[in-house]
Design a protein around this motif. Structure first.
Motif, PDB file in Angstrom:
ATOM      1  N   TYR A  73      19.223  16.478  -3.645  1.00 38.53           N
ATOM      2  CA  TYR A  73      18.872  15.072  -2.920  1.00 38.53           C
ATOM      3  C   TYR A  73      17.702  14.458  -3.554  1.00 38.53           C
ATOM      4  CZ  TYR A  73      15.190  18.366  -1.262  1.00 38.53           C
ATOM      5  OH  TYR A  73      14.153  19.045  -1.318  1.00 38.53           O
ATOM      6  N   SER A  91      21.233   7.339  -8.871  1.00 40.78           N
ATOM      7  CA  SER A  91      22.115   8.418  -9.168  1.00 40.78           C
ATOM      8  C   SER A  91      21.464   9.702  -9.852  1.00 40.78           C
ATOM      9  CB  SER A  91      22.996   7.824 -10.225  1.00 40.78           C
ATOM     10  OG  SER A  91      24.074   8.823 -10.372  1.00 40.78           O
ATOM     11  N   GLY A 102      30.453  11.661  -6.482  1.00 40.71           N
ATOM     12  CA  GLY A 102      29.777  11.416  -5.152  1.00 40.71           C
ATOM     13  C   GLY A 102      28.650  11.378  -5.453  1.00 40.71           C
ATOM     14  N   ASP A 103      27.579  11.327  -6.310  1.00 39.46           N
ATOM     15  CA  ASP A 103      26.275  11.475  -6.516  1.00 39.46           C
ATOM     16  C   ASP A 103      25.563  10.038  -6.578  1.00 39.46           C
ATOM     17  OD1 ASP A 103      27.208  10.541  -9.022  1.00 39.46           O
ATOM     18  OD2 ASP A 103      25.878  11.786 -10.040  1.00 39.46           O
ATOM     19  N   TYR A 104      26.393   9.034  -6.024  1.00 37.30           N
ATOM     20  CA  TYR A 104      25.904   7.499  -6.204  1.00 37.30           C
ATOM     21  C   TYR A 104      25.583   7.026  -5.005  1.00 37.30           C
ATOM     22  CZ  TYR A 104      26.397   3.128  -8.674  1.00 37.30           C
ATOM     23  OH  TYR A 104      26.380   1.940  -9.421  1.00 37.30           O
ATOM     24  N   CYS A 122      22.631  12.225  -2.184  1.00 30.62           N
ATOM     25  CA  CYS A 122      22.704  13.851  -2.052  1.00 30.62           C
ATOM     26  C   CYS A 122      23.872  14.074  -3.212  1.00 30.62           C
ATOM     27  CB  CYS A 122      22.738  14.603  -0.871  1.00 30.62           C
ATOM     28  SG  CYS A 122      24.235  14.043   0.241  1.00 30.62           S
ATOM     29  N   ARG A 123      23.920  15.256  -3.770  1.00 32.62           N
ATOM     30  CA  ARG A 123      25.022  15.754  -4.474  1.00 32.62           C
ATOM     31  C   ARG A 123      25.170  17.105  -4.481  1.00 32.62           C
ATOM     32  NH1 ARG A 123      25.470  14.939 -11.151  1.00 32.62           N
ATOM     33  NH2 ARG A 123      27.297  16.023 -11.472  1.00 32.62           N
ATOM     34  N   ALA A 125      26.792  19.999  -6.992  1.00 33.85           N
ATOM     35  CA  ALA A 125      27.021  19.907  -8.308  1.00 33.85           C
ATOM     36  C   ALA A 125      27.212  21.496  -8.841  1.00 33.85           C
ATOM     37  CB  ALA A 125      25.952  19.423  -9.043  1.00 33.85           C
TER      38      ALA A 125
END
Length: 162
Positions: A73, A91, A102-104, A122-123, A125
């Motif tokens: 995050y 990002s 989806g990290d954008y 948030c992402r 990964a």
């Protein structure tokens, strides 16, 4: 099992065994304002760690080492976005590249606002190599004199699964 262990499939996938997720987490912040290049993805060079359990955050880069799935995050604050077309983005990049996934996070300035503005992302990964790493980048097209705001820009994460 013992305290703080979870059940996982063993490497041969033939049985369950107990495993420990470990304490792989960090959170960092930017202490002082940092320059923000116009119309270029700019890395945020975080300079202070709130916590870095395994000393895996350095020079604005988090290298988890342990394979698994991570929740990351970030937030940043930017100054002086004044015009209708002043955009700013954030990002979390993996291994030096924008994934486009989806990290954008994205923000868009309303005309004449001009105050400090926050954006969050948030992402989730997957780390598949001990050399995988994550960094926070931002983009703005509002002009010169914009910066990542010190004390209001943060980056953190932790492992959530093997």
């Amino acid at each position: 099992g013992t305290a703080n262990q979870i059940l996982k499939t063993n490497s041969g996938a033939s049985a369950l065994e107990y495993g420990t997720l470990g304490n792989n987490y960090f959170q960092a912040k930017l202490t002082n304002d940092a320059a923000f290049v116009v119309s270029t993805w700019t890395k945020c060079a975080f300079d202070t760690e709130y916590i870095d359990q395994n000393s895996r955050f350095s020079n604005g880069r988090y290298t988890p080492v342990d394979l698994g799935v991570y929740f990351l995050y970030a937030s940043y604050t930017i100054n002086g976005m004044n015009g209708d077309n002043d955009d700013f983005y954030i990002s979390i990049w993996q291994n030096g590249a924008f994934s486009g996934g989806g990290d954008y996070g994205m923000g868009h300035r309303q005309q004449g606002h001009g105050l400090l503005d926050d954006i969050y992302v948030c992402r989730v990964a997957v780390v598949t190599s001990a050399s995988d790493y994550f960094e926070l980048y931002g983009y703005q097209d509002g002009g010169n004199g914009r910066y990542f705001k010190g004390e209001r820009t943060h980056f953190g994460g932790f492992r959530i699964s093997f």
